[in-house]
Write a protein that holds these residues in place. Structure first.
Motif, PDB file in Angstrom:
ATOM      1  N   GLU A 587      -4.135   9.610  -9.788  1.00 28.84           N
ATOM      2  CA  GLU A 587      -3.542   9.652 -11.123  1.00 28.84           C
ATOM      3  C   GLU A 587      -2.114   9.129 -11.096  1.00 28.84           C
ATOM      4  O   GLU A 587      -1.693   8.376 -11.997  1.00 28.84           O
ATOM      5  CB  GLU A 587      -3.568  11.091 -11.637  1.00 28.84           C
ATOM      6  CG  GLU A 587      -2.878  11.281 -12.977  1.00 28.84           C
ATOM      7  CD  GLU A 587      -2.867  12.736 -13.411  1.00 28.84           C
ATOM      8  OE1 GLU A 587      -2.005  13.095 -14.228  1.00 28.84           O
ATOM      9  OE2 GLU A 587      -3.712  13.502 -12.918  1.00 28.84           O
ATOM     10  N   THR A 588      -1.359   9.497 -10.073  1.00 26.51           N
ATOM     11  CA  THR A 588       0.023   9.021  -9.966  1.00 26.51           C
ATOM     12  C   THR A 588       0.078   7.510  -9.795  1.00 26.51           C
ATOM     13  O   THR A 588       0.884   6.817 -10.438  1.00 26.51           O
ATOM     14  CB  THR A 588       0.725   9.713  -8.788  1.00 26.51           C
ATOM     15  OG1 THR A 588       0.686  11.127  -8.983  1.00 26.51           O
ATOM     16  CG2 THR A 588       2.178   9.255  -8.680  1.00 26.51           C
ATOM     17  N   LEU A 589      -0.794   6.972  -8.940  1.00 26.68           N
ATOM     18  CA  LEU A 589      -0.828   5.513  -8.754  1.00 26.68           C
ATOM     19  C   LEU A 589      -1.168   4.807 -10.055  1.00 26.68           C
ATOM     20  O   LEU A 589      -0.544   3.810 -10.422  1.00 26.68           O
ATOM     21  CB  LEU A 589      -1.856   5.150  -7.676  1.00 26.68           C
ATOM     22  CG  LEU A 589      -1.492   5.424  -6.219  1.00 26.68           C
ATOM     23  CD1 LEU A 589      -2.588   4.888  -5.317  1.00 26.68           C
ATOM     24  CD2 LEU A 589      -0.158   4.809  -5.849  1.00 26.68           C
ATOM     25  N   ALA A 590      -2.178   5.341 -10.770  1.00 26.05           N
ATOM     26  CA  ALA A 590      -2.591   4.688 -12.012  1.00 26.05           C
ATOM     27  C   ALA A 590      -1.493   4.753 -13.061  1.00 26.05           C
ATOM     28  O   ALA A 590      -1.251   3.784 -13.793  1.00 26.05           O
ATOM     29  CB  ALA A 590      -3.872   5.345 -12.531  1.00 26.05           C
ATOM     30  N   GLN A 654      -3.249  -7.608 -12.937  1.00 27.39           N
ATOM     31  CA  GLN A 654      -3.397  -6.161 -12.979  1.00 27.39           C
ATOM     32  C   GLN A 654      -3.846  -5.647 -11.606  1.00 27.39           C
ATOM     33  O   GLN A 654      -4.804  -6.166 -11.035  1.00 27.39           O
ATOM     34  CB  GLN A 654      -4.431  -5.773 -14.041  1.00 27.39           C
ATOM     35  CG  GLN A 654      -4.493  -4.299 -14.342  1.00 27.39           C
ATOM     36  CD  GLN A 654      -3.459  -3.895 -15.380  1.00 27.39           C
ATOM     37  OE1 GLN A 654      -2.673  -4.709 -15.820  1.00 27.39           O
ATOM     38  NE2 GLN A 654      -3.450  -2.625 -15.736  1.00 27.39           N
ATOM     39  N   LEU A 655      -3.155  -4.645 -11.089  1.00 29.97           N
ATOM     40  CA  LEU A 655      -3.548  -4.077  -9.807  1.00 29.97           C
ATOM     41  C   LEU A 655      -4.791  -3.203  -9.981  1.00 29.97           C
ATOM     42  O   LEU A 655      -4.928  -2.488 -10.974  1.00 29.97           O
ATOM     43  CB  LEU A 655      -2.410  -3.240  -9.232  1.00 29.97           C
ATOM     44  CG  LEU A 655      -1.189  -4.002  -8.724  1.00 29.97           C
ATOM     45  CD1 LEU A 655      -0.148  -3.043  -8.228  1.00 29.97           C
ATOM     46  CD2 LEU A 655      -1.591  -4.967  -7.631  1.00 29.97           C
ATOM     47  N   ALA A 656      -5.669  -3.262  -9.033  1.00 30.12           N
ATOM     48  CA  ALA A 656      -6.909  -2.488  -9.085  1.00 30.12           C
ATOM     49  C   ALA A 656      -6.682  -1.133  -8.437  1.00 30.12           C
ATOM     50  O   ALA A 656      -6.752  -0.982  -7.225  1.00 30.12           O
ATOM     51  CB  ALA A 656      -8.034  -3.239  -8.380  1.00 30.12           C
ATOM     52  N   VAL A 657      -6.379  -0.131  -9.245  1.00 29.16           N
ATOM     53  CA  VAL A 657      -6.217   1.245  -8.777  1.00 29.16           C
ATOM     54  C   VAL A 657      -7.495   2.010  -9.113  1.00 29.16           C
ATOM     55  O   VAL A 657      -7.988   1.936 -10.240  1.00 29.16           O
ATOM     56  CB  VAL A 657      -5.001   1.915  -9.436  1.00 29.16           C
ATOM     57  CG1 VAL A 657      -4.884   3.370  -8.993  1.00 29.16           C
ATOM     58  CG2 VAL A 657      -3.738   1.156  -9.093  1.00 29.16           C
ATOM     59  N   ILE A 658      -8.045   2.694  -8.139  1.00 27.98           N
ATOM     60  CA  ILE A 658      -9.314   3.397  -8.327  1.00 27.98           C
ATOM     61  C   ILE A 658      -9.210   4.345  -9.518  1.00 27.98           C
ATOM     62  O   ILE A 658      -8.339   5.216  -9.565  1.00 27.98           O
ATOM     63  CB  ILE A 658      -9.695   4.173  -7.055  1.00 27.98           C
ATOM     64  CG1 ILE A 658      -9.942   3.195  -5.897  1.00 27.98           C
ATOM     65  CG2 ILE A 658     -10.917   5.040  -7.286  1.00 27.98           C
ATOM     66  CD1 ILE A 658     -10.200   3.868  -4.572  1.00 27.98           C
ATOM     67  N   ASP A 659     -10.089   4.146 -10.498  1.00 27.53           N
ATOM     68  CA  ASP A 659     -10.031   4.930 -11.727  1.00 27.53           C
ATOM     69  C   ASP A 659     -11.317   5.697 -11.994  1.00 27.53           C
ATOM     70  O   ASP A 659     -11.465   6.304 -13.050  1.00 27.53           O
ATOM     71  CB  ASP A 659      -9.705   4.030 -12.922  1.00 27.53           C
ATOM     72  CG  ASP A 659     -10.754   2.937 -13.126  1.00 27.53           C
ATOM     73  OD1 ASP A 659     -11.712   2.887 -12.334  1.00 27.53           O
ATOM     74  OD2 ASP A 659     -10.620   2.143 -14.069  1.00 27.53           O
ATOM     75  N   SER A 660     -12.256   5.666 -11.073  1.00 29.23           N
ATOM     76  CA  SER A 660     -13.504   6.411 -11.239  1.00 29.23           C
ATOM     77  C   SER A 660     -13.828   7.097  -9.918  1.00 29.23           C
ATOM     78  O   SER A 660     -14.051   6.427  -8.905  1.00 29.23           O
ATOM     79  CB  SER A 660     -14.644   5.471 -11.646  1.00 29.23           C
ATOM     80  OG  SER A 660     -15.863   6.176 -11.738  1.00 29.23           O
TER      81      SER A 660
END
Length: 796
Positions: A587-590, A654-660
Motif C-alpha cells: 500500500e505504501t509503495l502504491a 507508470q511503475l508496476a506496483v503489485i496491486d492485487s
C-alpha cells in the motif's frame, strides 16, 4: 635417683568405672522411652502436616485452642500476683498483645504494682505475641497462596455456559481471535443459532505452560485490538479431575483441538478420543455442543464415529467432528486463488464472523413446498440464494438438479445475510417468472466467450507439497494453462509435466526467489505468482520472514521485467501480523507511486530546468534495483543524461506496483471454520462438501459474458440466477474487478493506483440490481471449472 613404685603406699580411694555395661532392665526402659519419643514426634509431625494443608479457618481455630491454656494459666498467675479479680486478670492476659501493639490508652506492662505482676504480664505478652504472629503468618500465607493460585490457575472454575477449549495447537490463538471478533460484532447469528450477545468467557485447558499460553493470548489480543475474557489452565485434558476443575460439565460449548504436544499422530488421535470419553463420562448438559477437530485419517474417523454413537445412547447431543486437514485446505485455497483471483476473498467473506457478511445457514423445508421440485423450492425464496439441500441423514447435497425433489424431513441450505429468521416462502414470485423468460432468451443465442488460459509462477514452494498443488491447478485452471515451479533442487522424476489440460514446467535454482530466477521463470508474462516459505526449518517467524523477503524480490522482478500490469500475488502466511505488514508495504509503495506520477508528469511538461528533467527521468530497471530504483523515481531523483533530456516532454511511464494480492493465513481460515461449526453443527457437512475433498461441487468465478450477460446494463440478480441455472450451476453472487468503479477499496486508497480489496456481494436478494463491469466475475457453485453439457460455457 629412681622412683620405686612398689614402695609407694596403696591408694586410699577407689577409681570409679567410667563405662559400665547396661543391665537388661535399663536396656528395656531406654528402648521404651525412645519408642515413645518417636511415636510422639511422628504424631506431632503428622498433625502439623495436616494443619499446614488445612484451610485458613481450621488453622486459626487450632492455633487459638492451642493458646487458650496459656491464657488461662497467665490469667490465674496475674490474678494471684496483682491481687485483682479473676475476670480482670483473664482480660489482661488475653488482650495484652493487642493492647500493646496498637497502643491502647491506659495499657502498659510497665505500670504494674509489683515485680511478680510485671513478670507475669511480660510472659503473657510474649506468649500472646507468638500467637498473634502465628495467626498473622497464617493469614499472610493464605493471601500469598491465593494470589499464587490465582496466577497459576490452581482453583476450581465457578462458571456455567462458557466456551471450553481443550488442547493447544497452532489454531488456538486464531480460534480465540475469531470468537473475540464475533463478540466485537455483538453476536453472530439469529434464529437460535449460538447468540453471542452475552459474551460467555473462554477457558483453555491444555498440557502447556500457563505462562506461554497467557503470553500468546495477550499478544493475539494486542495485535488485533480485541477484548476477550480468557482463563488458561495447565493440565491434562483427559483427566476427570482436571475437567471438573474447569467446569466441563457446565460448559455450553466444548472444542477439542488436535494436540501439537503428542509424540505421534496415533497418540494425538488417542488423546482426542480419551478427551471425548471424559466429556461423555462427566454427564454433559443436554444442549451442550462438542466439536472435535479431525485430521481426516481413517483410524481417527472410526474412533470419532464410535464416540458419537456412544454419546447418543443416553439421549445426549452427538459429538461433532470437523474433518478438514490444514495442509489440504491450504493447498486447495492457494491453487484456487492463483487460478481465479478473488476466490479467497469470497471465502473469507463467508467465513468472517460478522453480522454484515454472508453466511451459510439451514432452514426447515416448509410444508407447502414438500413434494415439489427443486426449481419451485428455489424460486419460493427471493431474499437469499438457495444453494442445496441437507438430507435427513445429514448429508449436504449442493447444487442439485432443477427436477430433484427434496425428501420429506430435509433442510434447505441458503447463502445470505441476516440468518434464517427473515426467510419467508413466497411461491410464484413474479420476479423469477420475468427473469426466467429473459434468461432463456439470452441463453438461446450463441455464446462465443471462452476462458483465457492462465500462466502461473510458483516460487520456493516446499517439494513435499508440490504434487498436491499440481492436482489443484489441474482442477481449477482453464484449459491449456501452464504452471512453472521455481524450486530448490531438481524435480522428482515421477512428477508429470501435464495433468489434464494443464502443463507444468520446472526451474531448478539455489535461490528460487532471486530476481534473476524469477525473470528466467517468466514473471513478465505470469498472471499470478504463488510464494512459498521453502524449507520447513525454523518457526512461524522465520517462515514469514522468508515470505516477506520473497515479496520484496517479486516486486523488484516485476519492475525489472518492464511489464505494464502486475501479476496477482498469492502467499500463505503463518501470522496475521505478517500479512498486515505485507499489505501495508504494498500500500505504501502504491500510494507513493501514485503521488509521484502526477508531479513527474507535470514536471515533464515544463522545459528547460534541470530539476524538471530530473523529476521526469525514470532510470532503466535492472535486477536487484528495487531498493535503489523505487526511491529514485518516487523522490524525483535520477541522472541527467542527454537522452533523458530529449525525452523530458514525454510523460513518465507508470511503475508496476503489485496491486492485487491475497494472503492466506491457514490458522485463521481453519479456526473460522471451527467456530462456524460450533455455531451450527450443519455447517460441518456444508464445508466438507465444498472444501473437504476435490470431488463434488466447488466455488468458481465466471465471466458474465459466458452467460451472455452484458456489461454496463442494469440487471436483476434473479436473471443472473436463472441464466446460470440453465448451465447446471448456482449463482451465489458476484465480485468486482481489480479496477472496478463500483466501490472497491484499493490498497493505496486511490482508484487509479491499486485495488487490493475487491468488493464481494454474496447471497443478494432476487430483486438486487447489478451493473457488471469488464473485470467483474460471477461467483458460482459448479461441479468443474470446465462445465460440459448441452448449454455449457465458462469464463475467467
Amino acid at each position: 635417683m629412681q622412683l620405686d613404685l612398689d614402695a609407694l603406699p596403696p591408694p586410699s580411694y577407689r577409681v570409679p568405672l567410667l563405662v559400665s555395661l547396661p543391665s537388661a532392665a535399663d536396656d528395656g526402659i531406654s528402648a521404651s522411652l525412645l519408642a515413645a519419643k518417636d511415636w510422639v514426634h511422628g504424631r506431632v509431625a503428622y498433625h502439623l502436616q495436616q494443619l499446614a494443608t488445612a484451610n485458613i479457618s481450621t488453622k486459626v481455630v487450632v492455633l487459638s485452642l492451642f493458646a487458650t491454656p496459656f491464657i488461662l494459666l497467665f490469667g490465674y498467675m496475674y490474678h494471684k500476683a496483682a491481687h485483682v479479680k479473676f475476670g480482670a486478670a483473664m482480660y489482661k492476659a488475653s488482650t495484652a498483645v493487642y493492647a500493646l501493639l496498637y497502643r491502647v490508652p491506659g495499657v502498659g506492662i510497665a505500670k504494674e504494682d509489683n515485680v511478680y505482676a510485671y513478670i507475669v504480664a511480660n510472659m503473657a505478652f510474649l506468649a500472646g505475641l507468638f500467637t498473634f504472629a502465628g495467626i498473622l503468618g497464617i493469614v499472610s500465607d493464605e493471601i500469598k497462596m491465593g494470589i499464587k493460585n490465582s496466577r497459576s490457575g490452581n482453583y476450581n472454575m465457578r462458571l456455567s455456559g462458557h466456551i471450553l477449549i481443550l488442547n493447544w495447537n497452532g489454531n488456538t490463538t486464531s480460534l480465540l481471535r475469531q470468537i473475540a471478533s464475533a463478540y466485537a460484532e455483538g453476536g453472530m447469528f439469529d434464529n437460535g443459532r449460538w447468540l453471542l450477545t452475552n459474551r460467555p468467557p473462554v477457558v483453555v485447558l491444555a498440557d502447556k505452560k500457563k505462562a506461554q499460553m497467557d503470553e500468546a493470548v495477550h499478544e493475539m489480543l494486542r495485535d488485533r485490538g480485541l477484548h476477550l475474557e480468557v482463563h488458561t489452565r495447565e493440565g491434562n485434558p483427559f483427566k476427570l479431575s482436571e475437567l471438573k476443575r474447569v467446569a466441563a460439565s457446565k460448559a455450553g460449548t466444548i472444542i477439542v483441538l488436535h494436540p501439537d504436544s503428542a509424540s505421534s499422530p496415533q497418540n494425538a488421535e488417542a488423546i482426542k478420543a480419551s478427551v471425548a470419553m471424559c466429556i461423555t463420562a462427566l454427564g454433559p448438559q443436554t444442549n451442550q455442543r462438542v466439536v472435535v477437530q479431525a485430521t481426516g485419517s481413517p483410524s481417527e474417523a472410526g474412533l470419532l464415529s464410535s464416540l458419537s454413537v456412544a454419546s447418543q445412547l443416553g439421549g445426549k447431543a452427538a459429538i461433532q467432528s470437523m474433518e478438514l486437514p490444514d495442509q489440504q485446505l491450504m493447498l486447495q485455497l492457494v491453487s484456487q486463488s492463483a487460478a481465479q483471483p478473488g476466490i479467497l476473498t469470497c471465502w473469507l467473506d463467508i467465513l468472517a464472523l460478522a453480522n454484515n457478511s454472508a453466511q451459510f445457514y439451514v432452514a426447515e423445508l416448509p410444508a407447502p413446498l414438500e413434494g415439489k421440485p427443486y426449481v419451485d423450492v428455489r424460486r419460493a425464496f427471493a431474499h437469499a440464494v438457495l444453494c442445496g439441500v441437507r438430507l435427513p441423514s445429514g448429508e449436504a447435497v449442493m447444487n442439485p438438479a432443477e427436477g430433484d425433489v427434496p425428501p420429506a424431513g430435509s433442510q434447505l441450505i441458503f447463502l445470505g445475510r441476516g440468518g434464517a429468521g427473515h426467510l419467508i416462502a413466497s411461491p410464484g414470485d413474479p420476479v423469477y417468472d420475468t427473469a426466467a423468460k429473459s434468461a432463456a432468451e439470452r441463453m438461446k443465442r450463441e455464446r462465443t466467450y471462452r476462458s483465457k488460459a492462465r500462466s502461473i509462477l510458483v516460487s520456493n514452494w516446499p517439494a513435499e507439497g508440490i504434487p498436491e498443488l499440481m492436482e489443484g491447478f489441474a482442477q481449477f485452471t482453464p484449459a491449456n494453462s501452464s504452471v512453472t515451479f521455481a524450486m530448490q533442487g531438481e524435480p522428482h522424476p515421477d512428477w508429470p509435466t501435464r495433468i489434464s489440460n494443464c502443463r507444468f514446467n520446472f526451474v531448478a535454482a539455489k535461490q528460487p526467489t532471486s530476481v534473476k530466477v524469477l525473470l528466467e521463470a517468466g514473471i513478465k508474462t505470469a498472471d499470478a505468482v504463488v510464494l512459498g516459505s521453502g524449507s520447513a526449518a525454523g518457526g512461524d517467524l522465520e517462515s514469514d520472514a522468508r515470505v516477506l523477503a520473497a515479496i520484496l524480490q517479486v516486486q523488484d522482478a516485476v519492475l525489472a521485467s518492464k511489464r505494464k500490469d502486475t501479476p496477482h500475488l498469492v502467499a500463505p502466511i503463518k501470522r496475521y501480523a505478517t500479512s498486515k505488514l505485507a499489505a501495508q508495504w504494498l500500500e505504501t509503495l502504491a500510494a507513493e507511486q501514485a503521488a509521484a506520477s502526477p508531479a513527474a508528469t507535470a514536471a515533464a511538461g515544463k522545459a528547460g530546468t534541470p530539476s524538471a528533467a530530473a523529476a521526469a527521468a525514470v532510470p532503466a530497471s535492472k535486477p536487484g534495483g528495487l531498493l535503489s530504483l523505487v526511491p529514485q523515481v518516487l523522490l524525483g531523483q535520477g541522472s541527467q543524461s542527454s537522452q533523458q533530456q530529449q525525452q523530458q516532454q514525454q510523460p513518465p511511464p507508470q511503475l508496476a506496483v503489485i496491486d492485487s494480492c491475497e494472503f492466506l493465513v491457514p490458522g485463521d481460515v481453519m479456526s473460522a471454520l471451527m467456530t462456524q461449526v460450533v455455531a451450527d453443527p450443519a455447517y460441518a457437512g456444508i464445508m466438507q462438501a465444498l472444501l473437504g475433498s476435490r470431488e463434488g461441487q466447488e466455488m468458481y468465478l465466471r465471466n458474465p459474458a459466458s452467460f451472455n450477460l452484458p456489461t454496463g446494463v442494469p440487471l436483476c440478480f434473479a436473471e443472473v440466477e436463472e441464466a446460470v441455472r440453465l448451465t447446471r450451476q448456482t449463482a451465489l453472487g458476484y465480485i468486482r474487478g481489480r479496477h472496478s468503479k463500483s466501490g472497491n477499496c484499493s490498497l493505496a486508497k486511490n482508484k487509479q493506483a491499486a485495488a487490493g480489496q475487491r468488493k464481494v456481494v454474496l447471497g443478494p436478494a432476487a430483486s438486487h440490481t447489478v451493473v457488471f463491469e469488464e473485470h467483474d466475475r460471477i461467483v458460482v457453485l459448479a461441479a468443474d471449472f470446465n462445465v460440459t453439457g448441452a448449454a455449457s460455457s465458462n469464463g475467467q
